[in-house]
Design a protein around this motif. Structure first.
Motif, PDB file in Angstrom:
ATOM      1  N   PHE A  59       0.837  -1.198   0.000  1.00 48.84           N
ATOM      2  CA  PHE A  59       0.000   0.000   0.000  1.00 48.84           C
ATOM      3  C   PHE A  59       0.871   1.246   0.000  1.00 48.84           C
ATOM      4  O   PHE A  59       0.625   2.191  -0.763  1.00 48.84           O
ATOM      5  N   LEU A  60       1.901   1.262   0.840  1.00 45.84           N
ATOM      6  CA  LEU A  60       2.785   2.421   0.906  1.00 45.84           C
ATOM      7  C   LEU A  60       3.549   2.607  -0.405  1.00 45.84           C
ATOM      8  O   LEU A  60       3.740   3.733  -0.872  1.00 45.84           O
ATOM      9  N   GLN A  61       3.980   1.514  -1.005  1.00 47.10           N
ATOM     10  CA  GLN A  61       4.675   1.583  -2.288  1.00 47.10           C
ATOM     11  C   GLN A  61       3.758   2.187  -3.350  1.00 47.10           C
ATOM     12  O   GLN A  61       4.153   3.081  -4.092  1.00 47.10           O
ATOM     13  N   GLN A  62       2.528   1.708  -3.402  1.00 48.57           N
ATOM     14  CA  GLN A  62       1.561   2.199  -4.382  1.00 48.57           C
ATOM     15  C   GLN A  62       1.262   3.677  -4.137  1.00 48.57           C
ATOM     16  O   GLN A  62       1.208   4.472  -5.076  1.00 48.57           O
ATOM     17  N   THR A  63       1.072   4.055  -2.893  1.00 53.05           N
ATOM     18  CA  THR A  63       0.780   5.449  -2.555  1.00 53.05           C
ATOM     19  C   THR A  63       1.957   6.336  -2.928  1.00 53.05           C
ATOM     20  O   THR A  63       1.771   7.420  -3.484  1.00 53.05           O
ATOM     21  N   GLY A  64       3.163   5.880  -2.656  1.00 52.91           N
ATOM     22  CA  GLY A  64       4.357   6.648  -3.016  1.00 52.91           C
ATOM     23  C   GLY A  64       4.452   6.873  -4.508  1.00 52.91           C
ATOM     24  O   GLY A  64       4.775   7.978  -4.965  1.00 52.91           O
ATOM     25  N   GLU A  65       4.162   5.845  -5.280  1.00 53.25           N
ATOM     26  CA  GLU A  65       4.188   5.975  -6.733  1.00 53.25           C
ATOM     27  C   GLU A  65       3.128   6.967  -7.215  1.00 53.25           C
ATOM     28  O   GLU A  65       3.378   7.759  -8.130  1.00 53.25           O
ATOM     29  N   ALA A  71       3.087  14.596  -8.527  1.00 50.78           N
ATOM     30  CA  ALA A  71       4.074  15.669  -8.477  1.00 50.78           C
ATOM     31  C   ALA A  71       4.672  15.912  -9.866  1.00 50.78           C
ATOM     32  O   ALA A  71       4.875  17.059 -10.274  1.00 50.78           O
ATOM     33  N   GLN A  72       4.963  14.832 -10.581  1.00 52.30           N
ATOM     34  CA  GLN A  72       5.500  14.959 -11.940  1.00 52.30           C
ATOM     35  C   GLN A  72       4.502  15.675 -12.845  1.00 52.30           C
ATOM     36  O   GLN A  72       4.859  16.556 -13.608  1.00 52.30           O
ATOM     37  N   GLY A  73       3.233  15.291 -12.727  1.00 49.78           N
ATOM     38  CA  GLY A  73       2.193  15.945 -13.524  1.00 49.78           C
ATOM     39  C   GLY A  73       2.065  17.412 -13.184  1.00 49.78           C
ATOM     40  O   GLY A  73       1.928  18.269 -14.080  1.00 49.78           O
ATOM     41  N   SER A  77       2.865  20.560 -15.665  1.00 50.21           N
ATOM     42  CA  SER A  77       1.850  21.584 -15.884  1.00 50.21           C
ATOM     43  C   SER A  77       2.419  22.977 -15.634  1.00 50.21           C
ATOM     44  O   SER A  77       2.183  23.908 -16.412  1.00 50.21           O
ATOM     45  N   VAL A  78       3.188  23.131 -14.566  1.00 50.43           N
ATOM     46  CA  VAL A  78       3.793  24.429 -14.248  1.00 50.43           C
ATOM     47  C   VAL A  78       4.795  24.810 -15.331  1.00 50.43           C
ATOM     48  O   VAL A  78       4.825  25.952 -15.800  1.00 50.43           O
ATOM     49  N   LYS A  79       5.617  23.876 -15.778  1.00 54.01           N
ATOM     50  CA  LYS A  79       6.597  24.150 -16.832  1.00 54.01           C
ATOM     51  C   LYS A  79       5.892  24.590 -18.105  1.00 54.01           C
ATOM     52  O   LYS A  79       6.330  25.524 -18.776  1.00 54.01           O
ATOM     53  N   SER A  80       4.823  23.895 -18.429  1.00 53.62           N
ATOM     54  CA  SER A  80       4.078  24.224 -19.634  1.00 53.62           C
ATOM     55  C   SER A  80       3.473  25.613 -19.528  1.00 53.62           C
ATOM     56  O   SER A  80       3.508  26.396 -20.469  1.00 53.62           O
ATOM     57  N   THR A  81       2.917  25.931 -18.358  1.00 54.96           N
ATOM     58  CA  THR A  81       2.308  27.234 -18.137  1.00 54.96           C
ATOM     59  C   THR A  81       3.344  28.342 -18.242  1.00 54.96           C
ATOM     60  O   THR A  81       3.099  29.403 -18.811  1.00 54.96           O
ATOM     61  N   LEU A  82       4.544  28.096 -17.709  1.00 50.60           N
ATOM     62  CA  LEU A  82       5.597  29.108 -17.725  1.00 50.60           C
ATOM     63  C   LEU A  82       6.373  29.117 -19.032  1.00 50.60           C
ATOM     64  O   LEU A  82       7.199  29.989 -19.261  1.00 50.60           O
ATOM     65  N   GLY A  83       6.161  28.130 -19.853  1.00 52.14           N
ATOM     66  CA  GLY A  83       6.843  28.058 -21.119  1.00 52.14           C
ATOM     67  C   GLY A  83       8.264  27.566 -21.017  1.00 52.14           C
ATOM     68  O   GLY A  83       9.094  27.882 -21.879  1.00 52.14           O
ATOM     69  N   VAL A  84       8.580  26.801 -20.003  1.00 52.76           N
ATOM     70  CA  VAL A  84       9.953  26.287 -19.858  1.00 52.76           C
ATOM     71  C   VAL A  84      10.018  24.787 -20.034  1.00 52.76           C
ATOM     72  O   VAL A  84      11.086  24.207 -19.909  1.00 52.76           O
ATOM     73  N   GLY A  85       8.946  24.182 -20.375  1.00 49.87           N
ATOM     74  CA  GLY A  85       8.922  22.735 -20.531  1.00 49.87           C
ATOM     75  C   GLY A  85       9.542  22.297 -21.830  1.00 49.87           C
ATOM     76  O   GLY A  85       9.727  23.093 -22.764  1.00 49.87           O
ATOM     77  N   ASP A  86       9.897  21.036 -21.921  1.00 56.52           N
ATOM     78  CA  ASP A  86      10.473  20.473 -23.143  1.00 56.52           C
ATOM     79  C   ASP A  86       9.457  20.471 -24.278  1.00 56.52           C
ATOM     80  O   ASP A  86       9.838  20.462 -25.439  1.00 56.52           O
TER      81      ASP A  86
END
Length: 92
Positions: A59-65, A71-73, A77-86
């Motif tokens: 359960f902890l492993q799944q929750t961590g993932e 967080a990655q998403g 989203s922030v990078k895309s909004t700021l225009g610094v994303g790949d």
């Protein structure tokens, strides 16, 4: 003491010794049974605890993932909004 009384006393003593031996054996059997049951319960408890630890770990492993993916998403989203994303379409 007559031989009949002596015989009766000996028979009574033998009977008492036999009964005592039966009780001793019965007590030993009861004690062994109690030890066996205690060992079975201890093993069952140990097995159950191990299973619960494994379930909690999974359960902890799944929750961590899930947290990492969220967080990655959010970061993407922030990078895309700021225009610094790949994936910035405005980047030349």
């Amino acid at each position: 003491m007559s031989s009949n009384q002596s015989f009766n006393a000996g028979a009574t003593k033998g009977h008492a010794q036999a009964k005592t031996q039966e009780w001793v054996e019965s007590a030993k059997d009861t004690a062994q049974s109690a030890r066996d049951k205690t060992a079975d319960v201890a093993q069952s408890t140990s097995d159950s605890a191990q299973q619960k630890r494994e379930e909690a770990s999974g359960f902890l492993q799944q929750t961590g993932e899930q947290v990492i993916n969220m967080a990655q998403g959010a970061m993407d989203s922030v990078k895309s909004t700021l225009g610094v994303g790949d994936n910035n379409p405005h980047k030349k």
